[in-house]
Design a protein around this motif. Structure first.
Motif, mmCIF file in Angstrom:
data_model
loop_
_atom_site.group_PDB
_atom_site.id
_atom_site.type_symbol
_atom_site.label_atom_id
_atom_site.label_comp_id
_atom_site.label_asym_id
_atom_site.label_seq_id
_atom_site.Cartn_x
_atom_site.Cartn_y
_atom_site.Cartn_z
ATOM 1 N N PRO A 145 18.738 -6.207 3.611
ATOM 2 C CA PRO A 145 18.414 -7.425 2.851
ATOM 3 C C PRO A 145 16.923 -7.578 2.559
ATOM 4 C CG PRO A 145 19.977 -7.906 4.614
ATOM 5 C CD PRO A 145 19.519 -6.493 4.816
ATOM 6 N N ILE A 146 16.080 -7.138 3.498
ATOM 7 C CA ILE A 146 14.640 -7.299 3.308
ATOM 8 C C ILE A 146 14.154 -6.473 2.118
ATOM 9 C CG2 ILE A 146 14.000 -5.424 4.865
ATOM 10 C CD1 ILE A 146 12.176 -8.786 4.424
ATOM 11 N N THR A 147 14.837 -5.363 1.813
ATOM 12 C CA THR A 147 14.413 -4.515 0.699
ATOM 13 C C THR A 147 14.502 -5.268 -0.628
ATOM 14 O OG1 THR A 147 15.127 -2.523 1.875
ATOM 15 C CG2 THR A 147 14.812 -2.329 -0.499
ATOM 16 N N ALA A 148 15.586 -6.033 -0.820
ATOM 17 C CA ALA A 148 15.718 -6.812 -2.053
ATOM 18 C C ALA A 148 14.592 -7.835 -2.168
ATOM 19 C CB ALA A 148 17.082 -7.508 -2.073
ATOM 20 N N ARG A 149 14.217 -8.456 -1.064
ATOM 21 C CA ARG A 149 13.112 -9.421 -1.079
ATOM 22 C C ARG A 149 11.804 -8.739 -1.435
ATOM 23 N NH1 ARG A 149 13.604 -11.982 4.672
ATOM 24 N NH2 ARG A 149 11.399 -12.415 4.219
ATOM 25 N N TYR A 150 11.569 -7.576 -0.835
ATOM 26 C CA TYR A 150 10.323 -6.861 -1.112
ATOM 27 C C TYR A 150 10.268 -6.409 -2.576
ATOM 28 C CZ TYR A 150 9.070 -6.662 3.855
ATOM 29 O OH TYR A 150 8.708 -6.971 5.152
ATOM 30 N N ARG A 151 11.394 -5.964 -3.095
ATOM 31 C CA ARG A 151 11.409 -5.520 -4.499
ATOM 32 C C ARG A 151 11.134 -6.689 -5.442
ATOM 33 N NH1 ARG A 151 16.255 -0.989 -5.290
ATOM 34 N NH2 ARG A 151 15.286 0.634 -3.993
ATOM 35 N N ALA A 152 11.706 -7.844 -5.140
ATOM 36 C CA ALA A 152 11.449 -9.026 -5.990
ATOM 37 C C ALA A 152 9.976 -9.417 -5.924
ATOM 38 C CB ALA A 152 12.336 -10.185 -5.531
ATOM 39 N N GLU A 153 9.398 -9.364 -4.737
ATOM 40 C CA GLU A 153 7.979 -9.685 -4.594
ATOM 41 C C GLU A 153 7.120 -8.668 -5.336
ATOM 42 O OE1 GLU A 153 4.463 -9.627 -1.227
ATOM 43 O OE2 GLU A 153 6.541 -9.777 -0.548
ATOM 44 N N LEU A 156 0.823 -1.210 0.000
ATOM 45 C CA LEU A 156 0.000 0.000 0.000
ATOM 46 C C LEU A 156 0.853 1.254 0.000
ATOM 47 C CD1 LEU A 156 -2.794 -0.945 2.565
ATOM 48 C CD2 LEU A 156 -2.603 -1.531 0.149
ATOM 49 N N CYS A 157 2.016 1.183 0.629
ATOM 50 C CA CYS A 157 2.950 2.302 0.690
ATOM 51 C C CYS A 157 4.280 1.856 0.091
ATOM 52 C CB CYS A 157 3.147 2.762 2.131
ATOM 53 S SG CYS A 157 1.627 3.289 2.953
ATOM 54 N N ASP A 158 5.032 2.809 -0.432
ATOM 55 C CA ASP A 158 6.256 2.404 -1.126
ATOM 56 C C ASP A 158 7.517 2.495 -0.281
ATOM 57 O OD1 ASP A 158 6.800 5.125 -1.037
ATOM 58 O OD2 ASP A 158 7.128 5.343 -3.190
ATOM 59 N N PHE A 159 7.441 2.996 0.948
ATOM 60 C CA PHE A 159 8.680 3.167 1.692
ATOM 61 C C PHE A 159 9.401 1.855 2.015
ATOM 62 C CE2 PHE A 159 5.703 2.804 5.244
ATOM 63 C CZ PHE A 159 6.407 2.056 6.177
ATOM 64 N N PRO A 160 8.725 0.698 2.110
ATOM 65 C CA PRO A 160 9.498 -0.532 2.299
ATOM 66 C C PRO A 160 10.413 -0.840 1.109
ATOM 67 C CG PRO A 160 7.206 -0.880 2.888
ATOM 68 C CD PRO A 160 7.279 0.439 2.204
ATOM 69 N N LEU A 161 10.122 -0.258 -0.057
ATOM 70 C CA LEU A 161 10.927 -0.505 -1.252
ATOM 71 C C LEU A 161 12.097 0.459 -1.390
ATOM 72 C CD1 LEU A 161 7.942 -0.848 -3.751
ATOM 73 C CD2 LEU A 161 9.109 -2.707 -2.541
ATOM 74 N N PHE A 162 12.046 1.595 -0.666
ATOM 75 C CA PHE A 162 13.035 2.643 -0.897
ATOM 76 C C PHE A 162 13.719 3.166 0.364
ATOM 77 C CE2 PHE A 162 9.840 3.107 -4.323
ATOM 78 C CZ PHE A 162 10.657 2.852 -5.410
#
Length: 488
Positions: free
Chosen positions: A421-429, A409-415
Motif C-alpha cells: 500500500p505504501i508504494t501507491a502513496r509514494y507514487r502519488a506523491e 533520491l532513490c527509486d526503489f521505494p517506487l518499484f
C-alpha cells in the motif's frame, strides 16, 4: 617442548609487525580513493540539509539520522574534496584502531597493537566501496563502549560506565541494530553488579539513551519527526526489511575469513583452557556474537555489514597470541600464529588487487558520463530527476550541484514492492512533485534494486505517460538513458 621467551617474542612481534607494515602500505595506496558508492548519497543529503532541506520530510533516504550528522561534519570540514574525504575516512579508521588498542591494552602490547593494526588492515584491504560505510563508522563507538564497560567491571569506575553508555547510544543513532549489543552489555552490568545492579544499570541506560534522545530532539526541532516515524513504521519495517538483493551473502574477502574464524576459535579455546577468562574476554566474545547477529539480522549479506564482527574479532584474534605460544605452542600457539599471519597476508593481497577493480567498474564510468551528459543539457538552476538506487546517479547530481523535483533520491521505494500500500502513496506523491516542478531531465538507470531493469518504469503508468508525452530521449548509453523535456 616449549618455545623460549625470545622465540615467542620474535614470533608475536613479527606477526604484529607484518600487520603494521601491510597496513602502512595499503594506507599509502589508498591516498587516491575518492568519494564513491554509498557515501555520495549521504554527502548529497548533508549538502541539502546544510542548504535548508529537512531530512526525511524533504529528502527520502532510509538511513538513521546519526549517519547524516557524520556526513554533515565532513561537508563542513571540506565540502566535496576527495582529499578531505580521504583524510576523514582515515581519521575514523584511526579512531577505530585506537579504540581497539585501548580495549586490548590490558592484555599487553602485542594484543593491543595487533588488534589495532588488523582492524585497519581489514578496512584498507577493501576499496573506495568501503570508505565511509555506516557500519565502519560504528567501530570506534562499539569498541569504546566495550572498553568502558570492561574498565567499569574491573575497577568500578562510574565514569567508565557512562562512557560505555554514551558510546553505545551514539552507535544506535547510526544503526539501530546496535541496541542488541546494548542489551548484551546491560546483561554484563547486571551479572557483574549482582544485587547492587540497580544504580549502575540506571547510569548505563540513562547515558545510552542520551544520544538517541538528542537526535529525536533535533528531528523534532527541524520538523522531521513525523516523516521519520512514517518512514520507519510504514516502509522500513514492513517493506524494506523483506527486500533481498539478487546476490545474497556475497563476501568480497572470503579467503581471509577462514583464518580469522579459526584464529578466533583458537583464541577462545586458549582463554578457556588456561582458565583465564576475564570480564574483558567475555565482553569481547559478546562483541563477536553481536557482530554475527549484526550481519545476519540485516539479511542483505553485504560485506560492510561485517565491520562490527571484524572490530571484535580483531581484538580476540590477538588477545591470546602470546599466552598460547607460551602455554600450548604446538597445539594452539603455532596454529593461532599461523592464522593471524595468513589472515594478514590474504588481506594484504586482496588490498593490492581490489583498487584496480574499482577503477574499472561500471559505476565509475556511469558517474563520469552522466556528469558530462547532464552538463551539456542543463543549466545550474535546472531540476533533474534520478531513477536509480546504487549506480551513481545521486553522485552525479552532487558533483553538478543539481537538485531533484521530488524528495525521492532513490527509486526503489517506487518499484521494489509494487503490491505494498505504501508504494501507491509514494507514487502519488512522486507524480505530484514531478508535475509541480517538471524536471529538465530524467535519468533512468538500467539496473534497478533489488531487481528489475528499465522496464520497471512501465509498471508506473503515470510516470511512463509523462515521459512519453513531455520528454524525448537525449542520451542513451549502456547503463542509463537520459530523457530531456520537450515541452516548456
Amino acid at each position: 617442548m616449549r618455545f623460549s621467551e625470545s622465540v615467542r617474542s620474535w614470533i608475536a612481534y613479527g606477526i604484529v609487525g607484518a600487520c603494521v607494515g601491510a597496513t602502512a602500505v595499503l594506507a599509502w595506496r589508498s591516498r587516491t580513493w575518492p568519494l564513491f558508492h554509498d557515501a555520495p548519497v549521504l554527502h548529497y543529503v548533508a549538502w541539502r540539509i546544510g542548504a535548508g532541506d529537512v531530512p526525511y520530510r524533504d529528502l527520502f533516504e532510509i538511513n538513521a539520522p546519526g549517519a547524516y550528522l557524520i556526513h554533515l561534519a565532513a561537508w563542513w570540514l571540506g565540502g566535496l574534496s576527495d582529499l578531505t574525504w580521504r583524510v576523514y575516512d582515515l581519521a575514523w579508521l584511526a579512531l577505530g584502531a585506537g579504540a581497539a588498542f585501548v580495549f586490548a591494552r590490558a592484555w599487553g602490547l602485542v594484543a593491543a597493537t595487533g588488534a589495532a593494526a588488523f582492524l585497519a588492515l581489514y578496512h584498507l584491504a577493501g576499496s573506495p566501496w568501503e570508505a565511509g560505510q555506516r557500519d565502519f563508522f560504528l567501530c570506534p563507538f562499539l569498541l569504546a563502549g566495550g572498553a568502558g564497560l570492561a574498565r567499569w567491571a574491573e575497577r568500578d569506575e562510574p565514569r567508565a560506565l557512562a562512557v560505555a553508555g554514551l558510546a553505545v547510544g551514539a552507535a544506535i543513532t547510526i544503526k539501530p541494530h546496535v541496541a542488541l549489543l546494548g542489551a548484551l552489555f546491560a546483561g554484563v552490568v547486571v551479572v557483574r553488579a549482582g544485587r547492587q545492579s540497580a544504580r549502575p544499570l540506571a547510569v548505563y541506560a540513562a547515558t545510552m539513551a542520551l544520544p538517541p534522545l538528542a537526535i529525536i530532539g533535533w528531528l523534532a526541532a527541524a520538523g522531521a519527526l513525523g516523516a521519520w516515524r512514517e518512514l520507519v513504521v510504514d516502509f522500513l519495517v514492513p517493506v524494506y526489511t523483506s527486500l533481498r538483493p539478487a546476490a545474497r551473502w556475497e563476501l568480497y574477502r572470503p579467503e581471509a575469513w577462514v583464518p580469522i574464524v579459526v584464529g578466533v576459535l583458537l583464541s577462545v579455546a586458549t582463554t578457556i583452557g588456561r582458565g583465564a577468562v576475564s570480564v574483558r574476554h567475555v565482553i569481547a566474545m559478546l562483541g563477536v556474537a553481536y557482530g554475527v547477529l549484526h550481519y545476519v539480522v540485516q539479511g542483505k549479506g553485504w560485506d560492510y555489514h561485517l565491520y562490527p564482527l571484524v572490530a571484535f574479532a580483531a581484538v580476540m584474534l590477538f588477545a591470546e597470541l602470546e599466552p598460547a605460544l607460551a602455554w600450548r605452542p604446538f597445539t594452539l600457539g603455532g596454529p593461532l600464529a599461523a592464522s593471524c599471519l595468513a589472515a594478514a597476508a590474504l588481506l594484504g593481497a586482496r588490498g593490492v588487487d581490489a583498487v584496480p577493480g574499482y577503477f574499472a567498474s561500471a559505476k565509475v564510468t556511469h558517474v563520469r558520463h552522466v556528469v558530462g551528459d547532464l552538463a551539456r543539457i542543463t543549466r545550474p538552476d535546472d531540476l533533474v530527476q534520478i531513477l536509480d538506487t546504487t549506480e551513481g546517479g545521486v553522485h552525479a547530481l552532487l558533483l553538478l550541484g543539481l537538485r531533484q523535483p521530488t524528495r525521492f533520491l532513490c527509486d526503489f521505494p517506487l518499484f521494489a514492492a509494487p503490491e505494498a500500500p505504501i508504494t501507491a502513496r509514494y507514487r502519488a506523491e512522486f507524480i505530484a512533485g514531478f508535475d509541480a516542478r517538471p524536471p529538465r531531465a530524467v535519468v533512468l538507470f538500467a539496473r534497478g534494486w533489488p531487481h528489475g531493469g528499465p522496464e520497471r518504469v512501465a509498471s508506473f503508468t503515470a510516470l511512463a505517460d509523462r515521459l512519453a508525452r513531455d520528454y524525448a530521449i537525449a542520451v542513451r548509453r549502456p547503463g542509463y538513458t537520459i530523457y530531456a523535456r520537450t515541452k516548456v
